[in-house]
Structures are given as C-alpha cells and as structure tokens.
Design a protein around this motif. Structure first.
Motif, PDB file in Angstrom:
ATOM      1  N   UNK A  53       1.061  -1.334   0.124  1.00 41.35           N
ATOM      2  CA  UNK A  53      -0.073  -0.086  -0.066  1.00 41.35           C
ATOM      3  C   UNK A  53       0.729   1.343  -0.162  1.00 41.35           C
ATOM      4  N   UNK A  54       0.585   2.171  -0.954  1.00 41.43           N
ATOM      5  CA  UNK A  54       1.445   3.365  -0.950  1.00 41.43           C
ATOM      6  C   UNK A  54       2.570   3.328  -1.925  1.00 41.43           C
ATOM      7  N   UNK A  55       3.164   2.162  -2.186  1.00 39.42           N
ATOM      8  CA  UNK A  55       4.342   1.820  -2.906  1.00 39.42           C
ATOM      9  C   UNK A  55       4.220   1.300  -4.171  1.00 39.42           C
ATOM     10  N   UNK A  56       2.958   0.633  -4.714  1.00 34.83           N
ATOM     11  CA  UNK A  56       2.930   0.155  -5.801  1.00 34.83           C
ATOM     12  C   UNK A  56       3.507  -1.306  -5.714  1.00 34.83           C
ATOM     13  N   UNK A  57       3.945  -1.914  -6.776  1.00 31.74           N
ATOM     14  CA  UNK A  57       4.688  -3.367  -6.667  1.00 31.74           C
ATOM     15  C   UNK A  57       5.926  -3.108  -6.271  1.00 31.74           C
ATOM     16  N   UNK A 116      15.936  -3.002  -3.169  1.00 33.38           N
ATOM     17  CA  UNK A 116      14.585  -2.661  -3.258  1.00 33.38           C
ATOM     18  C   UNK A 116      14.117  -1.955  -4.150  1.00 33.38           C
ATOM     19  N   UNK A 117      13.240  -2.536  -5.099  1.00 35.84           N
ATOM     20  CA  UNK A 117      12.666  -1.684  -6.451  1.00 35.84           C
ATOM     21  C   UNK A 117      11.163  -1.402  -5.956  1.00 35.84           C
ATOM     22  N   UNK A 118      10.998  -0.020  -5.917  1.00 34.15           N
ATOM     23  CA  UNK A 118       9.456   0.087  -5.287  1.00 34.15           C
ATOM     24  C   UNK A 118       8.941   0.978  -6.673  1.00 34.15           C
TER      25      UNK A 118
END
Length: 74
Positions: free
Chosen positions: A43-47, A60-62
C-alpha cells in the motif's frame, strides 16, 4: 537520480541508499544478480521487488506497475 547515498534528506538526516526515478512504464532491471525475496503490492508503494544480493545486501525496487519474476527466482 533523486538522491545519492549520504545525501541530505528534506526531512532531516542522510540517505542510507540511492533513489533513482524512472519514467512511468519504463522497463526496470536489477543492476546485479540476486535472489527474489519478495514481490508484490505494498500500500502506497505500488509493486515492490526485494532482491537478496551477495554480501548480505538487499535491493528494493518500488513503485513498479508490475513484475515478471516470482519469489525464489534469481
């Protein structure tokens, strides 16, 4: 690049990593090989995609629209 390692952050403190922004819809690839530890929506970060790299590091790819890998893949 939005900010580099050690850069001053707007809310105070310093960056403990790098933040890079790609254009919407751009194809994103990891800069090095790793093992997929997590992939899915946050939530709030996309995939997001979390890779375990050599030496105990994590990448971390966000904010991704989608991911084409599964947990456990390298």
């Amino acid at each position: 690049m939005i900010h580099d390692f050690g850069a001053e952050l707007t809310g105070g403190g310093r960056s403990s990593g790098m933040t890079i922004q790609a254009a919407k819809g751009a194809r994103v690839t990891a800069p090095d090989g790793g093992l997929v530890q997590y992939v899915g929506p946050v939530k709030g970060w996309g995939v997001i995609l979390i890779l375990r790299l050599a030496g105990g590091y994590h990448l971390v790819l966000a904010g991704l629209d989608r991911a084409t890998v599964d947990i456990g893949q390298s």
